[in-house]
Design an enzyme around this catalytic site. Structure first.
Site, PDB file in Angstrom:
ATOM      1  N   GLY A   1       3.689  26.760  -8.664  1.00 37.75           N
ATOM      2  CA  GLY A   1       4.791  27.591  -9.139  1.00 37.75           C
ATOM      3  C   GLY A   1       4.663  29.002  -8.600  1.00 37.75           C
TER       4      GLY A   1
ATOM      5  N   GLY B   1       8.412  40.360  28.450  1.00 36.33           N
ATOM      6  CA  GLY B   1       8.274  40.894  27.092  1.00 36.33           C
ATOM      7  C   GLY B   1       6.875  40.689  26.542  1.00 36.33           C
ATOM      8  N   ALA B   2       6.230  39.596  26.956  1.00 40.31           N
ATOM      9  CA  ALA B   2       4.879  39.336  26.446  1.00 40.31           C
ATOM     10  C   ALA B   2       3.927  40.423  26.938  1.00 40.31           C
ATOM     11  CB  ALA B   2       4.400  37.968  26.893  1.00 40.31           C
TER      12      ALA B   2
HETATM   13  C1  HXC Z   1      -0.719  25.493 -20.645  1.00 41.63           C
HETATM   14  C2  HXC Z   1      -1.800  23.953 -19.375  1.00 41.63           C
HETATM   15  C3  HXC Z   1      -1.008  24.288 -18.261  1.00 41.63           C
HETATM   16  C4  HXC Z   1      -0.023  25.286 -18.421  1.00 41.63           C
HETATM   17  C5  HXC Z   1      -2.384  22.764 -17.676  1.00 41.63           C
HETATM   18  N1  HXC Z   1      -2.630  22.996 -18.970  1.00 41.63           N
HETATM   19  N2  HXC Z   1      -1.379  23.529 -17.215  1.00 41.63           N
HETATM   20  N3  HXC Z   1      -1.649  24.558 -20.558  1.00 41.63           N
HETATM   21  N4  HXC Z   1       0.092  25.866 -19.629  1.00 41.63           N
HETATM   22  N5  HXC Z   1       0.758  25.677 -17.414  1.00 41.63           N
HETATM   23  C6  HXC Z   1      -3.665  22.396 -19.801  1.00 41.63           C
HETATM   24  C7  HXC Z   1      -3.411  20.927 -20.100  1.00 41.63           C
HETATM   25  O1  HXC Z   1      -2.606  20.792 -21.233  1.00 41.63           O
HETATM   26  C8  HXC Z   1      -4.830  20.452 -20.371  1.00 41.63           C
HETATM   27  O2  HXC Z   1      -5.223  20.847 -21.664  1.00 41.63           O
HETATM   28  C9  HXC Z   1      -5.651  21.258 -19.404  1.00 41.63           C
HETATM   29  O3  HXC Z   1      -4.865  22.386 -19.066  1.00 41.63           O
HETATM   30  C10 HXC Z   1      -5.990  20.520 -18.128  1.00 41.63           C
HETATM   31  O4  HXC Z   1      -4.799  19.984 -17.600  1.00 41.63           O
HETATM   32  P1  HXC Z   1      -4.708  18.472 -17.085  1.00 41.63           P
HETATM   33  O5  HXC Z   1      -3.274  18.159 -16.901  1.00 41.63           O
HETATM   34  O6  HXC Z   1      -5.513  17.583 -17.983  1.00 41.63           O
HETATM   35  O7  HXC Z   1      -5.471  18.573 -15.691  1.00 41.63           O
HETATM   36  P2  HXC Z   1      -5.157  17.848 -14.315  1.00 41.63           P
HETATM   37  O8  HXC Z   1      -4.898  16.391 -14.566  1.00 41.63           O
HETATM   38  O9  HXC Z   1      -6.254  18.222 -13.393  1.00 41.63           O
HETATM   39  O10 HXC Z   1      -3.790  18.457 -13.798  1.00 41.63           O
HETATM   40  C11 HXC Z   1      -3.703  19.845 -13.452  1.00 41.63           C
HETATM   41  C12 HXC Z   1      -2.218  20.255 -13.225  1.00 41.63           C
HETATM   42  C13 HXC Z   1      -1.385  19.840 -14.450  1.00 41.63           C
HETATM   43  C14 HXC Z   1      -1.727  19.572 -11.968  1.00 41.63           C
HETATM   44  C15 HXC Z   1      -2.229  21.747 -12.987  1.00 41.63           C
HETATM   45  O11 HXC Z   1      -2.033  20.312 -15.643  1.00 41.63           O
HETATM   46  C16 HXC Z   1      -0.018  20.425 -14.406  1.00 41.63           C
HETATM   47  O12 HXC Z   1       0.861  19.907 -13.723  1.00 41.63           O
HETATM   48  N6  HXC Z   1       0.195  21.453 -15.226  1.00 41.63           N
HETATM   49  C17 HXC Z   1       1.481  22.101 -15.337  1.00 41.63           C
HETATM   50  C18 HXC Z   1       1.768  22.891 -14.095  1.00 41.63           C
HETATM   51  C19 HXC Z   1       3.019  23.689 -14.262  1.00 41.63           C
HETATM   52  O13 HXC Z   1       4.123  23.134 -14.246  1.00 41.63           O
HETATM   53  N7  HXC Z   1       2.857  24.969 -14.535  1.00 41.63           N
HETATM   54  C20 HXC Z   1       3.930  25.887 -14.767  1.00 41.63           C
HETATM   55  C21 HXC Z   1       4.419  26.249 -13.387  1.00 41.63           C
HETATM   56  S1  HXC Z   1       5.718  27.390 -13.463  1.00 41.63           S
HETATM   57  P3  HXC Z   1      -6.329  20.093 -22.499  1.00 41.63           P
HETATM   58  O14 HXC Z   1      -6.303  20.748 -23.843  1.00 41.63           O
HETATM   59  O15 HXC Z   1      -5.929  18.657 -22.531  1.00 41.63           O
HETATM   60  O16 HXC Z   1      -7.625  20.302 -21.784  1.00 41.63           O
HETATM   61  C22 HXC Z   1       4.930  28.791 -13.239  1.00 41.63           C
HETATM   62  C23 HXC Z   1       5.843  29.929 -13.236  1.00 41.63           C
HETATM   63  C24 HXC Z   1       5.105  31.159 -12.840  1.00 41.63           C
HETATM   64  O17 HXC Z   1       3.776  28.881 -13.093  1.00 41.63           O
HETATM   65  C25 HXC Z   1       6.113  32.153 -12.473  1.00 41.63           C
HETATM   66  C26 HXC Z   1       5.465  33.404 -12.098  1.00 41.63           C
HETATM   67  C27 HXC Z   1       6.405  34.222 -11.339  1.00 41.63           C
END
Ligand code: HXC
Length: 516
Positions: free
Chosen positions: A171, A406-407
């Site tokens: 993201g 140019g290069a």
């Molecule tokens: C809160 C989160 C989290 C998040 C993961 N966790 N991402 N908690 N907010 N964004 C937590 C899970 O609930 C889990 O908690 C622990 O972290 C580990 O995650 P898993 O899914 O078990 O790990 P894994 O299988 O290795 O997968 C990792 C992952 C997946 C690929 C990153 O967790 C995922 O897809 N997360 C969401 C990603 C996402 O969509 N993020 C938001 C993006 S938008 P527990 O308690 O079970 O250990 C964004 C906007 C930013 O970031 C904008 C800024 C400008």
């Protein structure tokens, strides 16, 4: 005397904070072949030098709880320590705490070390391993990111910023590393993308996976976003330590000088015959670079992206330098959109930290083609001109063979305020190659000749004799000297010594408007 219970409580709290999300999650992290945030920091810094900041911070908006207690540290370990005795500020996201997700307080902790790095004039290294914005904290986590992005942008060119992407960086989170100077990834373990495979499928119907979408190979070879990749966490951290050794602490200091093990006066005979007599036969500029720089010091960046250009850090006679060159064995060393982006950004980096640039030129010009034109090769190519023309750091260039059109101008020619410009006897500095030039200049004469082919050959040779040698440029003062290739190393060392205290400033302005 019985121990003060307050000290015991402190020790207990520290122990807890060091365990992050708990032993089970640490085991899970190890099972994935990944180190924890603290293990990474320990390997990155000189042993025993890490000083942690704000270990007791907890989330304010949403309690991250383990066994009914708030988790300490809020998913990031921050502080400072040393690399080769030089102070470095560091932050490492802790995937064992809510997936390293970034909430308000994590954002504040990271911002705080960035501020300290900027005000103390030291590099800052971020270790990223996170699920992105902490979903439970909503807008507060977005604010946390915004604070970081602003600092990444405002501190760009103030202190070196390096990102080690060692897990997910998904993201908008991916904008922080790309706003920094260097990105190092871990093969098969890290990935960066704005929208994940599921979203892409629902919007476009395209099927993909994490690795091909944003893994290390993708960002090194296709997008050009990453600068280096390593097979393990340990190797990636070692690469970061090595990279830091070439960089100054900030924009007010010179890069570190390291007493060279390699003789600064070394002349390698191989260089004298490295450029083939036939100008169509390629050779490897990588070999030239390796023979000229201090042995083993070339650290190539973006090695699998736009391979017709090469960039990297090196030392010459102990002086830290940025190397730029064409690679004539790929696309004949021509410049295209990707090569222009690669070169221009690196030139800007070196200039912002006053790292001297050494440019090796062998290019027949910009790559012709409709795709290139439609892709904006004029705009992208102009970045090289803009970057070199505005760079006030020490600049040295060596034309090894072709420097056409140019290069020639763009690649650190004397017109770009290059301090020292050398050419090898094999240099061909001209508007274009001999064949093309003769066809345009003498078209009628060739057509009217009794034997047009013989006439073409003769006129091509005349053109070569007249223009395709370094002496025509040397006579015009466009290069400083024609040197034997083997003299290149000592000549560069002499130039670097002379230019060490170069002072040059462009005219006052708020800032320029680079074509991007
Ligand atoms: C809160 C989160 C989290 C998040 C993961 N966790 N991402 N908690 N907010 N964004 C937590 C899970 O609930 C889990 O908690 C622990 O972290 C580990 O995650 P898993 O899914 O078990 O790990 P894994 O299988 O290795 O997968 C990792 C992952 C997946 C690929 C990153 O967790 C995922 O897809 N997360 C969401 C990603 C996402 O969509 N993020 C938001 C993006 S938008 P527990 O308690 O079970 O250990 C964004 C906007 C930013 O970031 C904008 C800024 C400008």
């Amino acid at each position: 005397m019985p121990e003060d219970p307050r000290i015991l409580e402190l020790r207990e709290k520290r122990k807890k904070s060091r365990l992050g999300g708990g032993e089970k999650r640490i085991e899970k992290q190890h099972a994935k072949g990944k180190l924890t945030a603290r293990e990474r920091i320990d390997l990155l810094l000189d042993p025993g030098t890490f000083q942690e900041l704000e270990p007791f911070v907890t989330s304010r908006k949403h309690d991250l709880e383990l066994g009914g207690e708030k988790l300490l540290g809020d998913g990031v370990v921050t502080g400072y320590g040393q690399i080769d005795g030089r102070t470095i500020y560091v932050y490492a996201q802790d995937f064992t705490v809510s997936g390293g997700s970034l909430g308000e307080m994590q954002g504040q902790k990271i911002s705080h070390v960035m501020d300290l790095a900027a005000s103390n004039g030291t590099p800052v290294i971020g270790i990223l391993d996170s699920g992105g914005a902490r979903i439970q904290e909503g807008i507060y986590s977005l604010g946390g990111y915004a604070e970081i992005f602003r600092r990444n942008s405002q501190y760009s060119g103030v202190v070196p910023q390096i990102s080690l992407v060692m897990g997910p960086c998904a993201g908008g989170a991916a904008y922080s590393p790309v706003l920094q100077d260097f990105i190092i990834m871990v093969e098969k373990k890290s990935f960066m993308f704005l929208t994940g495979p599921q979203v892409i499928k629902s919007v476009t119907g395209e099927e993909t996976d994490f690795e091909s979408l944003g893994g290390a190979a993708t960002h090194l070879g296709i997008s050009g976003i990453a600068h280096m990749a390593a097979p393990s966490d340990q190797d990636a951290l070692a690469l970061a330590r090595r990279l830091v050794s070439y960089l100054p602490n900030n924009n007010m200091e010179n890069p570190p000088y390291v007493e060279p093990a390699d003789d600064p006066g070394r002349m390698d005979e191989v260089l004298n015959s490295i450029v083939p007599i036939n100008p169509q036969t390629p050779y490897r500029m990588h070999d030239v670079v390796e023979l000229v720089v201090d042995k083993g010091s070339f650290l190539e960046l973006q090695s699998t992206y736009a391979q017709n250009a090469l960039i990297g850090m090196a030392r010459i006679g102990g002086y830290s330098v940025g190397i730029v060159g064409q690679e004539p064995s790929v696309l004949a060393g021509s410049l295209n959109i990707d090569a222009a982006d690669k070169i221009a950004r690196f030139v800007r980096f070196c200039d912002s930290f006053n790292v001297p640039l050494v440019t090796f030129v062998d290019s027949p010009g910009f790559l012709p083609g409709i795709n290139q034109e439609h892709g904006g090769v004029i705009r992208h190519g102009a970045k090289i001109l803009y970057a070199y023309a505005n760079a006030t750091n020490p600049k040295i260039s060596i034309v090894t063979r072709k420097a056409y059109g140019g290069a020639y101008i763009a690649m650190s020619s004397k017109y770009m305020d290059t301090d020292v410009t050398y050419a090898w006897p094999s240099a061909e500095i001209a508007v274009m190659g001999a064949g093309g030039a003769a066809n345009i200049l003498y078209r009628r004469q060739i057509k009217a000749a009794e034997d047009p082919e013989a006439e073409r050959e003769k006129l091509t040779q005349d053109y070569k004799d007249l223009f395709l040698n370094p002496y025509a440029s040397a006579q015009a003062g466009y290069i400083d000297d024609v040197i034997e290739p083997k003299e290149t190393r000592p000549m560069i060392v002499a130039a670097l010594k002379t230019l060490r205290n170069k002072r040059k400033q462009n005219l006052p302005r708020k800032h320029g408007n680079m074509p991007v």
